[in-house]
Motif scaffolding. Sequence first.
Motif, PDB file in Angstrom:
ATOM      1  N   VAL A 103      10.976  65.982 -11.654  1.00  0.00           N
ATOM      2  CA  VAL A 103       9.708  66.639 -11.336  1.00  0.00           C
ATOM      3  C   VAL A 103       8.884  66.920 -12.588  1.00  0.00           C
ATOM      4  O   VAL A 103       9.390  66.900 -13.699  1.00  0.00           O
ATOM      5  N   HIS A 104       7.581  67.198 -12.359  1.00  0.00           N
ATOM      6  CA  HIS A 104       6.586  67.523 -13.396  1.00  0.00           C
ATOM      7  C   HIS A 104       6.440  66.343 -14.376  1.00  0.00           C
ATOM      8  O   HIS A 104       6.854  66.413 -15.529  1.00  0.00           O
ATOM      9  N   ASP A 105       5.813  65.281 -13.906  1.00  0.00           N
ATOM     10  CA  ASP A 105       5.860  64.045 -14.688  1.00  0.00           C
ATOM     11  C   ASP A 105       4.602  63.763 -15.488  1.00  0.00           C
ATOM     12  O   ASP A 105       3.483  64.131 -15.118  1.00  0.00           O
ATOM     13  N   LEU A 106       4.834  63.079 -16.606  1.00  0.00           N
ATOM     14  CA  LEU A 106       3.794  62.502 -17.452  1.00  0.00           C
ATOM     15  C   LEU A 106       3.837  60.976 -17.391  1.00  0.00           C
ATOM     16  O   LEU A 106       3.208  60.307 -18.192  1.00  0.00           O
ATOM     17  N   LEU A 107       4.579  60.437 -16.444  1.00  0.00           N
ATOM     18  CA  LEU A 107       4.691  58.987 -16.313  1.00  0.00           C
ATOM     19  C   LEU A 107       3.424  58.368 -15.739  1.00  0.00           C
ATOM     20  O   LEU A 107       2.931  57.354 -16.227  1.00  0.00           O
ATOM     21  N   LEU A 136       7.220  62.891 -27.716  1.00  0.00           N
ATOM     22  CA  LEU A 136       7.690  64.037 -28.481  1.00  0.00           C
ATOM     23  C   LEU A 136       8.583  64.962 -27.648  1.00  0.00           C
ATOM     24  O   LEU A 136       9.465  65.629 -28.191  1.00  0.00           O
ATOM     25  N   GLN A 137       8.350  65.009 -26.343  1.00  0.00           N
ATOM     26  CA  GLN A 137       9.110  65.898 -25.472  1.00  0.00           C
ATOM     27  C   GLN A 137       9.975  65.078 -24.516  1.00  0.00           C
ATOM     28  O   GLN A 137      11.115  64.807 -24.763  1.00  0.00           O
ATOM     29  N   ARG A 138       9.389  64.665 -23.408  1.00  0.00           N
ATOM     30  CA  ARG A 138      10.102  63.840 -22.424  1.00  0.00           C
ATOM     31  C   ARG A 138       9.084  63.404 -21.363  1.00  0.00           C
ATOM     32  O   ARG A 138       7.958  63.905 -21.337  1.00  0.00           O
ATOM     33  N   ALA A 139       9.473  62.492 -20.493  1.00  0.00           N
ATOM     34  CA  ALA A 139       8.557  61.987 -19.463  1.00  0.00           C
ATOM     35  C   ALA A 139       8.366  62.983 -18.324  1.00  0.00           C
ATOM     36  O   ALA A 139       7.363  62.933 -17.612  1.00  0.00           O
ATOM     37  N   HIS A 140       9.351  63.863 -18.115  1.00  0.00           N
ATOM     38  CA  HIS A 140       9.262  64.931 -17.115  1.00  0.00           C
ATOM     39  C   HIS A 140       9.559  66.236 -17.847  1.00  0.00           C
ATOM     40  O   HIS A 140      10.646  66.402 -18.395  1.00  0.00           O
ATOM     41  N   VAL A 141       8.608  67.147 -17.870  1.00  0.00           N
ATOM     42  CA  VAL A 141       8.723  68.334 -18.721  1.00  0.00           C
ATOM     43  C   VAL A 141       9.194  69.541 -17.922  1.00  0.00           C
ATOM     44  O   VAL A 141       9.043  69.618 -16.700  1.00  0.00           O
ATOM     45  N   SER A 142       9.761  70.509 -18.650  1.00  0.00           N
ATOM     46  CA  SER A 142      10.231  71.748 -18.038  1.00  0.00           C
ATOM     47  C   SER A 142      10.247  72.843 -19.113  1.00  0.00           C
ATOM     48  O   SER A 142       9.627  72.692 -20.176  1.00  0.00           O
ATOM     49  N   PHE A 177       4.787  69.682 -10.044  1.00  0.00           N
ATOM     50  CA  PHE A 177       5.499  69.689  -8.770  1.00  0.00           C
ATOM     51  C   PHE A 177       5.724  68.283  -8.195  1.00  0.00           C
ATOM     52  O   PHE A 177       6.227  68.150  -7.084  1.00  0.00           O
ATOM     53  N   GLN A 178       5.354  67.245  -8.905  1.00  0.00           N
ATOM     54  CA  GLN A 178       5.487  65.885  -8.380  1.00  0.00           C
ATOM     55  C   GLN A 178       6.818  65.281  -8.815  1.00  0.00           C
ATOM     56  O   GLN A 178       7.244  65.436  -9.960  1.00  0.00           O
ATOM     57  N   CYS A 179       7.469  64.575  -7.896  1.00  0.00           N
ATOM     58  CA  CYS A 179       8.749  63.926  -8.159  1.00  0.00           C
ATOM     59  C   CYS A 179       8.523  62.426  -8.306  1.00  0.00           C
ATOM     60  O   CYS A 179       8.052  61.771  -7.367  1.00  0.00           O
ATOM     61  N   THR A 180       8.864  61.884  -9.460  1.00  0.00           N
ATOM     62  CA  THR A 180       8.606  60.479  -9.755  1.00  0.00           C
ATOM     63  C   THR A 180       9.744  59.886 -10.569  1.00  0.00           C
ATOM     64  O   THR A 180      10.621  60.588 -11.078  1.00  0.00           O
ATOM     65  N   GLY A 181       9.682  58.587 -10.744  1.00  0.00           N
ATOM     66  CA  GLY A 181      10.640  57.890 -11.589  1.00  0.00           C
ATOM     67  C   GLY A 181      10.281  56.423 -11.666  1.00  0.00           C
ATOM     68  O   GLY A 181       9.171  56.016 -11.295  1.00  0.00           O
ATOM     69  N   LEU A 182      11.229  55.623 -12.135  1.00  0.00           N
ATOM     70  CA  LEU A 182      11.035  54.180 -12.266  1.00  0.00           C
ATOM     71  C   LEU A 182      12.094  53.458 -11.431  1.00  0.00           C
ATOM     72  O   LEU A 182      13.270  53.831 -11.459  1.00  0.00           O
ATOM     73  N   LEU A 224      11.720  74.842 -10.554  1.00  0.00           N
ATOM     74  CA  LEU A 224      12.285  73.553 -10.151  1.00  0.00           C
ATOM     75  C   LEU A 224      13.121  72.921 -11.263  1.00  0.00           C
ATOM     76  O   LEU A 224      13.528  71.765 -11.152  1.00  0.00           O
ATOM     77  N   ALA A 225      13.392  73.682 -12.321  1.00  0.00           N
ATOM     78  CA  ALA A 225      14.170  73.134 -13.439  1.00  0.00           C
ATOM     79  C   ALA A 225      15.534  72.643 -12.979  1.00  0.00           C
ATOM     80  O   ALA A 225      16.088  71.687 -13.538  1.00  0.00           O
ATOM     81  N   GLY A 226      16.092  73.271 -11.963  1.00  0.00           N
ATOM     82  CA  GLY A 226      17.410  72.886 -11.484  1.00  0.00           C
ATOM     83  C   GLY A 226      17.434  71.616 -10.659  1.00  0.00           C
ATOM     84  O   GLY A 226      18.514  71.127 -10.294  1.00  0.00           O
ATOM     85  N   TYR A 227      16.253  71.059 -10.348  1.00  0.00           N
ATOM     86  CA  TYR A 227      16.217  69.827  -9.552  1.00  0.00           C
ATOM     87  C   TYR A 227      16.896  68.677 -10.296  1.00  0.00           C
ATOM     88  O   TYR A 227      17.584  67.855  -9.711  1.00  0.00           O
ATOM     89  N   GLY A 228      16.686  68.670 -11.620  1.00  0.00           N
ATOM     90  CA  GLY A 228      17.335  67.656 -12.438  1.00  0.00           C
ATOM     91  C   GLY A 228      16.911  66.255 -12.083  1.00  0.00           C
ATOM     92  O   GLY A 228      15.740  65.987 -11.831  1.00  0.00           O
ATOM     93  N   ARG A 229      17.886  65.364 -12.017  1.00  0.00           N
ATOM     94  CA  ARG A 229      17.646  63.969 -11.674  1.00  0.00           C
ATOM     95  C   ARG A 229      18.347  63.670 -10.350  1.00  0.00           C
ATOM     96  O   ARG A 229      19.553  63.900 -10.214  1.00  0.00           O
ATOM     97  N   ASP A 230      17.604  63.169  -9.363  1.00  0.00           N
ATOM     98  CA  ASP A 230      18.195  62.912  -8.060  1.00  0.00           C
ATOM     99  C   ASP A 230      18.844  61.528  -7.999  1.00  0.00           C
ATOM    100  O   ASP A 230      18.876  60.790  -8.996  1.00  0.00           O
TER     101      ASP A 230
END
Length: 274
Positions: A124-128, A83-89, A174-179, A112-118
């Motif tokens: 950051v802030h993941d539900l993955l 409904l929202q996204r995998a990383h929320v802000s 505060f956690q930075c994650t991805g696939l 940390l909203a400005g961190y965006g995608r590296d």
Amino acid sequence: MVEAAYQGKALEVDREFYQRLADGGRELVDSFEIPIRSGRAWEVPQGYVCRLVTVEGPQVGDFNVWNRHDPRERLWASRTRQLQRAHVSTFDRLWSTLPFLRPLLTITGDTLAGYGRDSDGGRVHDLLGTRCDPYVNRMLNGEDFDYHCHSNLVRAVLPYGLTEFDVHDVLNVFQCTGLTDDDRYFMKTCPARPGDYFEFFAELDLLCALSTCPGGDLSVPLWGPDARDPIDVCHPIGVEVYRPDPALLEGWTPPERAAYANLHGLRAPRWGEG
């Protein structure tokens, strides 16, 4: 470009209202720190704001949340991802389980909203992912460790009459994650600095719980050939609860539980029917 699957008016957010809450007057009513490798549960009344702060340095926190009056209603991480996204802000919401399906909270601030995608695809802030736990640790390392996030959350909620079965999939603040390119979960070093915060507005009376992850800022591998004890990169997380100026809540209506009639295609037999 592919569009999000879930769309509709019910997902719209009054950004002007939540921005006023973020910017408006408030009174601090509670504050404390959660020490390293531990957990704590606390209440946030409906209509209040809660802020999580990296007070000394980068630190990942594993967050659970329930309806204070009915813990069967709790964060539904997978549906929130949809409904929202995998990383929320800011302006995203955390949604509750069936048959309730309503926002438990709305995010009102995120430094940390400005961190965006590296460059690696990390955000950051993941539900993955979900919380680290002693069962997986035993499986991968062959050792018992009692201060993983799952265990920290279990201890935290015991005073509220909850058990291990009530601990659920988390929001990793505060956690930075991805696939990875082959679609596998990765974790990177937490980018937070002292004073960074993640803030939310309680749409209902909430019971919250947070674990300060034993991995600290996740700069040290927890598993594999290079794994070592990351205690030197662990820091506390601060919690602050605020009562907003009542005038800021004018026009706000608490969310109702899902309108579906809960029939699921079933019907009660008529009197006299077998």
